[in-house]
Design an enzyme around this catalytic site. Structure first.
Site, mmCIF file in Angstrom:
data_model
loop_
_atom_site.group_PDB
_atom_site.id
_atom_site.type_symbol
_atom_site.label_atom_id
_atom_site.label_comp_id
_atom_site.label_asym_id
_atom_site.label_seq_id
_atom_site.Cartn_x
_atom_site.Cartn_y
_atom_site.Cartn_z
ATOM 1 N N GLU A 319 0.833 -1.200 0.000
ATOM 2 C CA GLU A 319 0.000 0.000 0.000
ATOM 3 C C GLU A 319 0.867 1.250 0.000
ATOM 4 O O GLU A 319 1.835 1.345 0.766
ATOM 5 C CB GLU A 319 -0.872 0.048 1.257
ATOM 6 C CG GLU A 319 -1.742 -1.164 1.472
ATOM 7 C CD GLU A 319 -2.300 -1.221 2.888
ATOM 8 O OE1 GLU A 319 -3.448 -1.653 3.022
ATOM 9 O OE2 GLU A 319 -1.591 -0.844 3.843
ATOM 10 N N CYS A 320 0.546 2.195 -0.840
ATOM 11 C CA CYS A 320 1.142 3.524 -0.847
ATOM 12 C C CYS A 320 2.674 3.439 -0.817
ATOM 13 O O CYS A 320 3.279 3.025 -1.798
ATOM 14 C CB CYS A 320 0.594 4.356 0.305
ATOM 15 S SG CYS A 320 0.747 6.139 0.040
ATOM 16 N N GLY A 321 3.330 3.781 0.279
ATOM 17 C CA GLY A 321 4.788 3.709 0.328
ATOM 18 C C GLY A 321 5.314 2.323 0.055
ATOM 19 O O GLY A 321 6.377 2.155 -0.551
ATOM 20 N N GLY A 413 -1.349 -0.820 -4.506
ATOM 21 C CA GLY A 413 -1.869 0.444 -5.009
ATOM 22 C C GLY A 413 -1.567 1.558 -4.031
ATOM 23 O O GLY A 413 -1.019 1.343 -2.948
#
Length: 434
Positions: A319-321, A413
């Site tokens: 997720e993200c980072g 994502g």
């Protein structure tokens, strides 16, 4: 009966986070077991709450969590607590759509009273209609009292007391301005400073609050019945999976209930992409969000772990980072590109940062995940790989551009997924054993 309440404000910046931290620490120092909660999807405030209270904070989010799951979570964590404090988000009635997912909606769902923090530095008797409106606008909540923040003088406070009395709202006290207890600025709105720095600030805030607020009166004013938990707490693992979760200064944004749900699938171990040179044996790797952009030289230099990750054959969730780390490279603010794992056909950049924020709902076939985006980085070029089987919607149920990487062994994502009440969906999209 026990004190339980939600701390809210008419708008952001009124000081509700500082007052929440001060109350948590003051009550903790008095020997009370205080359980902190955070309304909404934020990661930073819960870290501060956990530090202030000595108890791990739990997110309560009416958009990401179902109407059955959310009160079950709240009730479960209130059982062993002496006091329960929820910090609200934004203004009291600000939600994803009108009041939907707002602090007011959460207070109504849980049946807890509200303490309103009002920034009164440029206000006098006009506080009366403000408080009257907040008391009567939404009758499903109870306004237990008001704390006036940034009050100039005792004379100023007497005017505010008269205003509150005329509005029919109890006054719990006031706080003069103190520059030394303001929360430090955060990296791009997100960064948490050293624990020792925050402890000193929280202690000073607790001292300041204790000198001006009658904490015993506040607890009496917010005594509320606590219903029995509607569901048993998750037990020990009955699963067979080996689950490895990245956890260090670069990767640390997780929801407590997500981890609890994963623990039902197997045994959890933690590792650090910053310092560990060997990828742990695992059937599932989870890379949560965090601050990879602050540690790019160290992440890129750990080539042994990156190479092992490229050869890994199990399931991956990012997720993200964490998703950025799985890409080909991350470009820092100066334009330097740092090589990463290369498992995703994308690079991300911190140049020209721009905030992307909002709730998301992702449909992967017939599996639906809810979650939240909050990031300043962006794709160097937007990959076109989502495909017709995946749809991304915002809180208004509008289809929006959004990239979700999904294969039979990977889900990634920018969105921070919530699966605390949908671990079965996670099993389905990643082909994990039931």
């Amino acid at each position: 009966m026990k004190p339980q309440f939600l701390i809210a404000a008419p708008h952001s910046g009124a000081g509700k986070t500082t007052i929440t931290l001060a109350l948590l620490r003051a009550l903790q120092r008095s020997g009370r077991r205080v359980q902190p909660f955070k309304c909404g999807p934020d990661y930073l405030d819960p870290k501060h709450h956990t530090l202030a209270a000595g108890q791990e904070c739990v997110n309560l989010d009416a958009f990401m969590m179902t109407a059955q799951h959310l009160p079950e979570v709240y009730q479960r964590y209130t059982q062993q607590a002496d006091v329960c404090i929820i910090e609200g988000v934004m203004g009291l009635f600000d939600g994803a759509r009108k009041m939907e997912g707002s602090s007011a909606a959460l207070a109504a769902l849980l049946g807890v009273p509200v303490i309103l923090v009002v920034d009164a530095q440029a206000m006098a008797y006009s506080a009366a209609p403000l408080l009257y409106g907040y008391k009567h606008f939404f009758p499903d909540i109870t306004l237990a009292g008001v704390i006036f923040n940034f009050v100039n003088t005792p004379a100023h406070y007497r005017i505010l007391e008269e205003a509150a009395a005329d509005a029919g709202v109890p006054v719990l006290g006031y706080l003069p301005e103190r520059a030394d207890i303001r929360i430090p600025s955060r990296h791009l709105g997100l960064h948490i400073s050293a624990e020792s720095d925050y402890n000193a600030i929280i202690d000073a805030a607790a001292d300041h609050l204790s000198a001006h607020i009658d904490i015993e009166q506040l607890q009496q004013q917010t005594q509320t019945p606590v219903p029995a938990p509607a569901a048993e707490a998750p037990g020990s693992s009955s699963g067979v999976l080996r689950i490895a979760i990245a956890k260090d200064e670069a990767f640390n944004f997780t929801y407590r209930e997500n981890i609890a749900a994963l623990s039902q699938l197997g045994v959890i171990h933690y590792f650090s992409p910053l310092t560990d040179t060997v990828l742990p044996p695992a059937d599932l790797l989870y890379f949560p969000g965090g601050y990879p952009e602050l540690h790019l030289p160290q992440l890129a230099a750990n080539t042994g772990l990156l190479q092992q990750l490229r050869q890994y054959e199990g399931r991956i969730l990012a997720e993200c980072g964490g998703m950025m780390y799985l890409g080909e490279s991350i470009v820092d603010e100066t334009g330097n590109a740092w090589p990463m794992a290369g498992l995703l056909p994308v690079s991300t950049s911190m140049q020209s940062p721009a905030l992307t924020i909002g709730y998301r709902e992702v449909h992967i076939g017939d599996v639906i995940f809810k979650g939240h985006e909050f990031h300043y980085s962006h794709y160097v070029k937007v990959p076109d790989i989502t495909g017709p089987a995946i749809r991304v919607l915002n809180a208004r149920q509008e289809i929006i551009p959004g990239t979700v990487f999904h294969t039979p062994r990977l889900l990634a994502g920018y969105m921070h997924f919530y699966w605390g009440d949908n671990v079965a969906g996670l099993q389905r999209v990643l082909g994990l054993p039931g």
